[in-house]
Motif scaffolding. Sequence first.
Motif, PDB file in Angstrom:
ATOM      1  N   GLY A   1       0.819  -1.200   0.000  1.00 51.80           N
ATOM      2  CA  GLY A   1       0.000   0.000   0.000  1.00 51.80           C
ATOM      3  C   GLY A   1       0.859   1.258   0.000  1.00 51.80           C
ATOM      4  N   PHE A   2       0.178   2.360  -0.237  1.00 56.69           N
ATOM      5  CA  PHE A   2       0.848   3.664  -0.232  1.00 56.69           C
ATOM      6  C   PHE A   2       0.037   4.624   0.619  1.00 56.69           C
ATOM      7  CE2 PHE A   2       2.369   1.667  -4.060  1.00 56.69           C
ATOM      8  CZ  PHE A   2       3.699   2.051  -4.124  1.00 56.69           C
ATOM      9  N   VAL A   3       0.707   5.286   1.541  1.00 57.10           N
ATOM     10  CA  VAL A   3       0.086   6.366   2.301  1.00 57.10           C
ATOM     11  C   VAL A   3       0.758   7.651   1.841  1.00 57.10           C
ATOM     12  CG1 VAL A   3      -0.355   7.340   4.576  1.00 57.10           C
ATOM     13  CG2 VAL A   3      -0.292   4.854   4.283  1.00 57.10           C
ATOM     14  N   LEU A   4      -0.028   8.590   1.382  1.00 59.06           N
ATOM     15  CA  LEU A   4       0.521   9.831   0.830  1.00 59.06           C
ATOM     16  C   LEU A   4       0.047  10.995   1.691  1.00 59.06           C
ATOM     17  CD1 LEU A   4      -0.473   9.065  -2.898  1.00 59.06           C
ATOM     18  CD2 LEU A   4       1.617   8.356  -1.698  1.00 59.06           C
ATOM     19  N   TRP A   5       0.956  11.624   2.407  1.00 57.10           N
ATOM     20  CA  TRP A   5       0.599  12.777   3.240  1.00 57.10           C
ATOM     21  C   TRP A   5       0.774  14.052   2.427  1.00 57.10           C
ATOM     22  CZ3 TRP A   5       3.482  11.950   8.599  1.00 57.10           C
ATOM     23  CH2 TRP A   5       2.807  10.960   9.319  1.00 57.10           C
ATOM     24  N   GLU A   6      -0.327  14.727   2.194  1.00 59.72           N
ATOM     25  CA  GLU A   6      -0.327  15.983   1.428  1.00 59.72           C
ATOM     26  C   GLU A   6       0.709  15.894   0.307  1.00 59.72           C
ATOM     27  OE1 GLU A   6      -2.513  18.330   1.610  1.00 59.72           O
ATOM     28  OE2 GLU A   6      -1.582  19.668   0.159  1.00 59.72           O
ATOM     29  N   PRO A   7       0.503  14.943  -0.603  1.00 61.72           N
ATOM     30  CA  PRO A   7       1.545  14.702  -1.604  1.00 61.72           C
ATOM     31  C   PRO A   7       1.718  15.879  -2.552  1.00 61.72           C
ATOM     32  CG  PRO A   7      -0.460  13.515  -2.173  1.00 61.72           C
ATOM     33  CD  PRO A   7      -0.682  14.089  -0.805  1.00 61.72           C
TER      34      PRO A   7
ATOM     35  N   ALA B   1      -3.941  11.498   2.227  1.00 62.44           N
ATOM     36  CA  ALA B   1      -4.352  12.351   3.355  1.00 62.44           C
ATOM     37  C   ALA B   1      -4.012  13.793   3.008  1.00 62.44           C
ATOM     38  CB  ALA B   1      -3.647  11.920   4.629  1.00 62.44           C
ATOM     39  N   GLN B   2      -5.053  14.561   2.793  1.00 64.62           N
ATOM     40  CA  GLN B   2      -4.847  15.979   2.457  1.00 64.62           C
ATOM     41  C   GLN B   2      -4.778  16.789   3.749  1.00 64.62           C
ATOM     42  OE1 GLN B   2      -6.977  18.026  -0.837  1.00 64.62           O
ATOM     43  NE2 GLN B   2      -8.019  19.141   0.810  1.00 64.62           N
TER      44      GLN B   2
ATOM     45  N   THR C   1      -9.454   8.532   0.663  1.00 66.40           N
ATOM     46  CA  THR C   1      -8.991   9.904   0.910  1.00 66.40           C
ATOM     47  C   THR C   1      -9.403  10.315   2.315  1.00 66.40           C
ATOM     48  OG1 THR C   1     -10.995  10.859  -0.011  1.00 66.40           O
ATOM     49  CG2 THR C   1      -9.121  10.604  -1.504  1.00 66.40           C
ATOM     50  N   ALA C   2      -8.612  11.179   2.903  1.00 66.39           N
ATOM     51  CA  ALA C   2      -8.933  11.716   4.232  1.00 66.39           C
ATOM     52  C   ALA C   2      -8.613  13.199   4.219  1.00 66.39           C
ATOM     53  CB  ALA C   2      -8.104  11.000   5.294  1.00 66.39           C
ATOM     54  N   LEU C   3      -9.523  13.972   4.757  1.00 66.43           N
ATOM     55  CA  LEU C   3      -9.293  15.419   4.830  1.00 66.43           C
ATOM     56  C   LEU C   3      -8.882  15.778   6.255  1.00 66.43           C
ATOM     57  CD1 LEU C   3     -12.402  16.702   2.826  1.00 66.43           C
ATOM     58  CD2 LEU C   3     -10.089  16.279   1.989  1.00 66.43           C
TER      59      LEU C   3
ATOM     60  N   ARG D   1      -4.413   9.696  13.367  1.00 60.67           N
ATOM     61  CA  ARG D   1      -5.610   8.846  13.487  1.00 60.67           C
ATOM     62  C   ARG D   1      -6.018   8.279  12.127  1.00 60.67           C
ATOM     63  NH1 ARG D   1     -10.507   9.853  12.358  1.00 60.67           N
ATOM     64  NH2 ARG D   1     -10.209  12.108  12.251  1.00 60.67           N
ATOM     65  N   VAL D   2      -6.127   9.126  11.114  1.00 61.21           N
ATOM     66  CA  VAL D   2      -6.590   8.607   9.819  1.00 61.21           C
ATOM     67  C   VAL D   2      -5.575   7.620   9.241  1.00 61.21           C
ATOM     68  CG1 VAL D   2      -7.995  10.647   9.313  1.00 61.21           C
ATOM     69  CG2 VAL D   2      -5.669  10.534   8.415  1.00 61.21           C
ATOM     70  N   THR D   3      -4.319   7.861   9.521  1.00 56.28           N
ATOM     71  CA  THR D   3      -3.284   6.956   9.010  1.00 56.28           C
ATOM     72  C   THR D   3      -3.371   5.593   9.690  1.00 56.28           C
ATOM     73  OG1 THR D   3      -1.834   8.834   8.566  1.00 56.28           O
ATOM     74  CG2 THR D   3      -0.787   6.666   8.689  1.00 56.28           C
ATOM     75  N   THR D   4      -3.458   5.605  11.009  1.00 56.12           N
ATOM     76  CA  THR D   4      -3.477   4.322  11.720  1.00 56.12           C
ATOM     77  C   THR D   4      -4.788   3.577  11.478  1.00 56.12           C
ATOM     78  OG1 THR D   4      -4.134   5.527  13.720  1.00 56.12           O
ATOM     79  CG2 THR D   4      -1.806   4.957  13.489  1.00 56.12           C
ATOM     80  N   GLU D   5      -5.885   4.303  11.340  1.00 57.12           N
ATOM     81  CA  GLU D   5      -7.164   3.618  11.052  1.00 57.12           C
ATOM     82  C   GLU D   5      -7.100   2.923   9.693  1.00 57.12           C
ATOM     83  OE1 GLU D   5     -10.231   6.434  13.667  1.00 57.12           O
ATOM     84  OE2 GLU D   5     -10.271   6.532  11.471  1.00 57.12           O
ATOM     85  N   TRP D   6      -6.527   3.597   8.743  1.00 54.90           N
ATOM     86  CA  TRP D   6      -6.404   3.002   7.402  1.00 54.90           C
ATOM     87  C   TRP D   6      -5.503   1.772   7.458  1.00 54.90           C
ATOM     88  CZ3 TRP D   6      -2.406   2.215   3.873  1.00 54.90           C
ATOM     89  CH2 TRP D   6      -2.788   1.934   2.552  1.00 54.90           C
ATOM     90  N   LEU D   7      -4.398   1.888   8.190  1.00 55.87           N
ATOM     91  CA  LEU D   7      -3.494   0.737   8.313  1.00 55.87           C
ATOM     92  C   LEU D   7      -4.190  -0.432   8.992  1.00 55.87           C
ATOM     93  CD1 LEU D   7      -0.258   2.618   9.423  1.00 55.87           C
ATOM     94  CD2 LEU D   7      -0.547   1.349   7.288  1.00 55.87           C
ATOM     95  N   ASP D   8      -4.946  -0.126  10.036  1.00 59.31           N
ATOM     96  CA  ASP D   8      -5.640  -1.170  10.791  1.00 59.31           C
ATOM     97  C   ASP D   8      -6.579  -1.939   9.860  1.00 59.31           C
ATOM     98  OD1 ASP D   8      -6.063  -2.507  13.146  1.00 59.31           O
ATOM     99  OD2 ASP D   8      -7.727  -1.230  13.769  1.00 59.31           O
ATOM    100  N   ALA D   9      -7.274  -1.206   9.029  1.00 58.22           N
ATOM    101  CA  ALA D   9      -8.213  -1.839   8.098  1.00 58.22           C
ATOM    102  C   ALA D   9      -7.458  -2.645   7.030  1.00 58.22           C
ATOM    103  CB  ALA D   9      -9.084  -0.780   7.443  1.00 58.22           C
TER     104      ALA D   9
END
Lengths: 311, 277
Positions: B126-132, B209-210, B243-245, B267-275
């Motif tokens: 997977g890829f997590v992109l923080w305000e890419p 994650a924007q 997406t997460a705002l 929170r949004v990052t860890t919730e996404w990872l958990d899922a």
Amino acid sequence: MPWRETAAELDRAGAEQAVKVPSPTGTLFGIHTPPDPTAPAAGYCVVLFTRPRAHRNRMWVEGARRLAARGFGAFRFDYHGTGDSEGPTSFLNPNQPYRDDAEAVLAALRARFGYQRFLVVGACFDARTALSTLAVKRSGVEGMVFFAAPLMELDTLVKAHADRKDWRHLLRALGNHENWRALVNRERWRYMATVLGRVARGGKRGARQDTPLADSFVEHFGALVASGARALFVYGESDAEYVSFQVAMQTVFPRLAPAERARFEVEVWPGDVHGFVNIPLQRRALEHTLGWLERFHPQPHTRVGANGPPQ
Amino acid sequence: MEVEGSPLYAVLHDAVPGRPEAPVIVHVHALGVEQITLYRQEVLAARGATALGFPVLRYHARGHGDSAGSSADVTLSSLVTDARAAADEAKRRSGRARVVWLGVRLGALVAAIAGGPSSGRGDAAGFVLWEPAAKPADFFRQQLRTLLFSRVAGGLKPDATVDQLLVRLEQEGSLDVLGYSLQRSLVRSFDGASLEAALAGCRAPVLLAQIEARARLAPAHAALVGSLNAPPAAGGERATVSTALVREEPGYQLMSNPAWSSDDLTRVTTEWLDALA
């Protein structure tokens, strides 16, 4: 041109050790750069108080490795609540330096690496924390480089800085539309209101006597004087923090005995020093710091030993 | 760890036991001042992920932070090489087979090139992109705008426009941006690279994650999501894009006291990872 490591500095980078330091507020994380075993031993560990640990443009990473290549040990670390360290994060008030963190670091460096003699370096909050080490019993700190820190409570500093202004300055500032744009910042509004109030009330500059030094600075400065350590104070003449140092120069410095005063060097550079926000300033600050610290080396480098060894 | 003779600083955060199949997360940091202004946020997110059973590796690329190397030599190519070396080290030390790439700002593009469909790795979970930063040119322009804004905030008049600064960079080879040397060679090395291209054909899940005050996706982010959601030309699966705002001002553009961090982003990052696991 950005810093490019020499072979000796690259070797020191490879020798760096991660260190965990127990402290009252959680485990602190730091990096020890051991002295080059082939260089003449300096006999000191330089503790670089800096945040973040590498600081802007990695200037203290460079500092640590260059010092280590010259035979000094060096240590940089994260305060509690910052970087890789544990603990709660909060606003870093220079008048409430993290002395417990500093004390824990010195103790760890003594216990783990056997250092007994220290030199400390810092700017702003970090300078105040470096200074606070002098209040630690038998700290072993023999020298300090102190850059551009506020010496007053922060509200007092705003007042003292405002006292530099007059109506002419205010009118000029009001005519600059960029200043109006800057008023989107709430802190800027607060500052402008203070300036306006101080200028409107007028009065002879310094006559109000309402801009005292912070108690914590006076206490730690006293400890510095009593310790016998040497110190270099550097400010920029445009630094807001310089106003507070001017008060120190008019109050606590004149009370020193000549032998005490002789241990302290003061430099005021043109422009700003605080924040090291441009590369030429970073270079000057770094080179000057390394040169000053080199004077503690029992075999000082000839290039930087021109001012002679510390007395 | 060492890359091409240079020691690199890295931290491996061990996971709490219980999820042996969870991938290892590799953080790919931002560039310039953002590498340090986002540092604490990365640490906090890493600790949050380890509590859920994900090991995490954070590293400093050559020419950054506590690693060796000169910032003058940093290019997109060196950043990608370091990221891949970090992922290999993360897998070796953690024993995990797959990688979640967490890319921060321009680091998102580095992560996408290092571990994306064209990398030949095939181990991306997977890829997590923080305000890419979708387009490097926009990122570098924003850096220069921040430089100019800092002058305004300090009550000074800007002495150039962004375009004039870019011309100066081209002529002089480097620019002093708030105490960092922005190198022409770095900017040029990103020419033609884009997040959209780097993730084209991606089948791994993606979280974007924007971090902006606005209530909807910024146009660049919306375009990226649209592109990732488009059916692959060759058929088959496509990426699952979330997406997460995080509706906060991007307080990481300048150093601040205390350093910027966001509980929402963690929170949004860890919730996404958990899922994901």
